[in-house]
Scaffold this motif. Structure first.
Motif, PDB file in Angstrom:
ATOM      1  N   TYR A   2     108.980  52.234  41.840  1.00  0.00           N
ATOM      2  CA  TYR A   2     107.715  52.006  42.512  1.00  0.00           C
ATOM      3  C   TYR A   2     106.613  51.711  41.499  1.00  0.00           C
ATOM      4  O   TYR A   2     106.615  52.211  40.380  1.00  0.00           O
ATOM      5  CB  TYR A   2     107.295  53.244  43.334  1.00  0.00           C
ATOM      6  N   GLY A   3     105.645  50.938  41.926  1.00  0.00           N
ATOM      7  CA  GLY A   3     104.490  50.665  41.082  1.00  0.00           C
ATOM      8  C   GLY A   3     103.698  51.942  40.844  1.00  0.00           C
ATOM      9  O   GLY A   3     103.812  52.907  41.588  1.00  0.00           O
ATOM     10  N   THR A   4     102.900  51.929  39.788  1.00  0.00           N
ATOM     11  CA  THR A   4     102.137  53.123  39.434  1.00  0.00           C
ATOM     12  C   THR A   4     100.679  52.979  39.839  1.00  0.00           C
ATOM     13  O   THR A   4     100.146  51.880  39.924  1.00  0.00           O
ATOM     14  CB  THR A   4     102.212  53.377  37.914  1.00  0.00           C
ATOM     15  N   VAL A   5     100.045  54.100  40.072  1.00  0.00           N
ATOM     16  CA  VAL A   5      98.626  54.170  40.399  1.00  0.00           C
ATOM     17  C   VAL A   5      98.028  55.289  39.573  1.00  0.00           C
ATOM     18  O   VAL A   5      98.637  56.351  39.422  1.00  0.00           O
ATOM     19  CB  VAL A   5      98.411  54.448  41.911  1.00  0.00           C
ATOM     20  N   ASP A   6      96.846  55.055  39.026  1.00  0.00           N
ATOM     21  CA  ASP A   6      96.196  56.100  38.234  1.00  0.00           C
ATOM     22  C   ASP A   6      95.833  57.288  39.116  1.00  0.00           C
ATOM     23  O   ASP A   6      95.240  57.137  40.182  1.00  0.00           O
ATOM     24  CB  ASP A   6      94.917  55.545  37.579  1.00  0.00           C
ATOM     25  N   SER A   7      96.193  58.476  38.658  1.00  0.00           N
ATOM     26  CA  SER A   7      95.779  59.744  39.273  1.00  0.00           C
ATOM     27  C   SER A   7      96.026  59.797  40.781  1.00  0.00           C
ATOM     28  O   SER A   7      95.097  59.970  41.575  1.00  0.00           O
ATOM     29  CB  SER A   7      94.290  59.988  38.990  1.00  0.00           C
ATOM     30  N   PRO A   8      97.280  59.658  41.238  1.00  0.00           N
ATOM     31  CA  PRO A   8      97.547  59.715  42.683  1.00  0.00           C
ATOM     32  C   PRO A   8      97.146  61.041  43.322  1.00  0.00           C
ATOM     33  O   PRO A   8      96.786  61.068  44.505  1.00  0.00           O
ATOM     34  CB  PRO A   8      99.067  59.490  42.774  1.00  0.00           C
ATOM     35  N   ALA A   9      97.187  62.147  42.553  1.00  0.00           N
ATOM     36  CA  ALA A   9      96.793  63.438  43.135  1.00  0.00           C
ATOM     37  C   ALA A   9      95.326  63.422  43.534  1.00  0.00           C
ATOM     38  O   ALA A   9      94.959  63.886  44.622  1.00  0.00           O
ATOM     39  CB  ALA A   9      97.049  64.565  42.126  1.00  0.00           C
TER      40      ALA A   9
END
Length: 386
Positions: free
Chosen positions: A272-279
């Motif tokens: 899966y692609g990444t996203v900054d700071s998903p939390a």
């Protein structure tokens, strides 16, 4: 030979992409259509059987309003999602089906928990239910959710914490799920507010899931948005046939948002692609209901009252008491919620997430203090006038 294989893979990816875009459009339109067909019948049954939400000193509506609209949420979600899943299984390459199968395994606990909450919600809407019974049902549902392997396992540096061990992550996720479910139930106090806040969260999370190529979860978000659009219309604009979602709807919606938010925040090594700071992004999507519920519980505890005793301390009550209409209250809070999500998504790329979170808290505290000051000024003017 290598170039031929690459061309075939690229063709499959394009075909999958068109299929998934088509499924998103199909799921949106079909969920809207099904909810539009279901709601008038729910309203008719509620009026026929006298299933009204009766006004009292704490509630802000002045005439009885039919409830039970939320009884349609889970069945329509499951129906549309099942049809889309069958299409994917029939039309997609085995690789795509395998990815969806992995996600489906994590959905089993969610489905079981949703059925538990729908059951207690229906009971509460029909004959009433003790708060302790609702809390027990939420706890059971949360335990079922994590039993599918879903729990917060990474804070992405929030509070200086990264990877979280299961012995902490699992019980934390159970408590967080119960809290989110309750928070959505508690914020359902002005026309269109719960559905508007949920819509903001679903559109935000659905978009971010899509960016990460997690189409399975984007599909769930889109179906839920389609379900909420007709309800929002009846709840806010159709004054002659107004309907409330009831506890069935608010509990189910809160649990759904907990499931999606936790999954987005969960760190699972994959393609899966990444996203900054998903939390932090997940937290942003539900910031207002969560921190409003937390603030109210703390204020009650400080005053020596039960943290779970209903009163008029919530954000929407403050705005209503200042003289704003239900619609203006809803528009303001939904606008604030969406602005916060956009702000955080932009800022996590350039600022430490703990600074972003502290700024969110400062804004929230400032807003509450401003509303308290306006309320105090209003009371002073009233006293002087008389």
């Amino acid at each position: 030979m290598g170039s031929t294989a690459t061309a075939i893979n690229l063709t499959n990816m394009i075909n999958d992409y068109y299929l998934l875009i088509g499924l998103l459009l199909f799921s949106l339109t079909s969920s809207i259509a099904l909810e539009m067909m279901a709601l008038p019948r729910i309203i008719y049954i509620a009026k026929k059987k006298g299933l009204y939400d009766i006004p009292n000193g704490r509630k802000s509506h002045i005439t009885p309003v039919p409830r039970l609209a939320g009884i349609t949420f889970l069945p329509i979600l499951m129906l549309v999602f099942s049809i889309c899943s069958l299409i994917i299984i029939k039309q997609s390459p085995i690789e795509t089906v395998t990815i969806f199968g992995t996600a489906l395994r994590k959905m089993v606990g969610f489905v079981a928990g949703s059925i538990v909450l729908a059951g207690i919600g229906i009971k509460d809407d029909l004959v009433g239910s003790r708060y302790s019974h609702k809390m027990l049902a939420q706890f059971i549902a949360a335990c079922l959710l994590v039993s599918g392997g879903l729990y917060i396992n990474d804070f992405n540096g929030l509070f200086g914490i990264n990877e979280v061990p299961a012995w902490f992550g699992v019980p934390f996720t159970i408590l967080l799920t119960v809290f989110i479910t309750n928070a959505m139930n508690l914020i359902d106090g002005a026309d269109g507010l719960a559905s508007g806040i949920a819509g903001v969260a679903l559109i935000s999370l659905g978009t971010m899931f899509f960016i990460r190529s997690m189409f399975f979860y984007s599909l769930i978000c889109v179906i839920l948005v389609g379900i909420l659009i007709p309800f929002f219309y009846y709840n806010v604009f159709n004054t002659n046939r107004k309907v409330f979602m009831g506890d069935t709807g608010s509990l189910s919606l809160g649990f759904l948002l907990a499931y999606l938010g936790i999954r987005f925040a969960m760190n699972i090594p994959s393609s899966y692609g990444t996203v900054d700071s998903p939390a932090l992004i997940s937290l942003s999507a539900l910031f207002i209901p969560l921190f409003d519920a937390l603030r109210v519980m703390i204020e009650r505890a400080i005053k020596g009252k039960s943290m779970f005793m209903p009163d008029r301390r919530h954000l929407h009550h403050k705005l209503l008491d200042l003289g704003l209409s239900h619609r203006k209250v809803m528009i303001n809070i939904v606008f604030w919620a969406q602005s916060l999500v956009i702000f955080n998504i932009m800022m996590v790329h350039i600022v430490n997430i703990n600074l972003v979170f502290l700024f969110d808290i400062a804004l929230w505290f400032g807003l509450i203090q401003l509303l308290n000051a306006l309320k105090k000024k209003q009371k002073t003017r009233f006293a002087l006038f008389f």
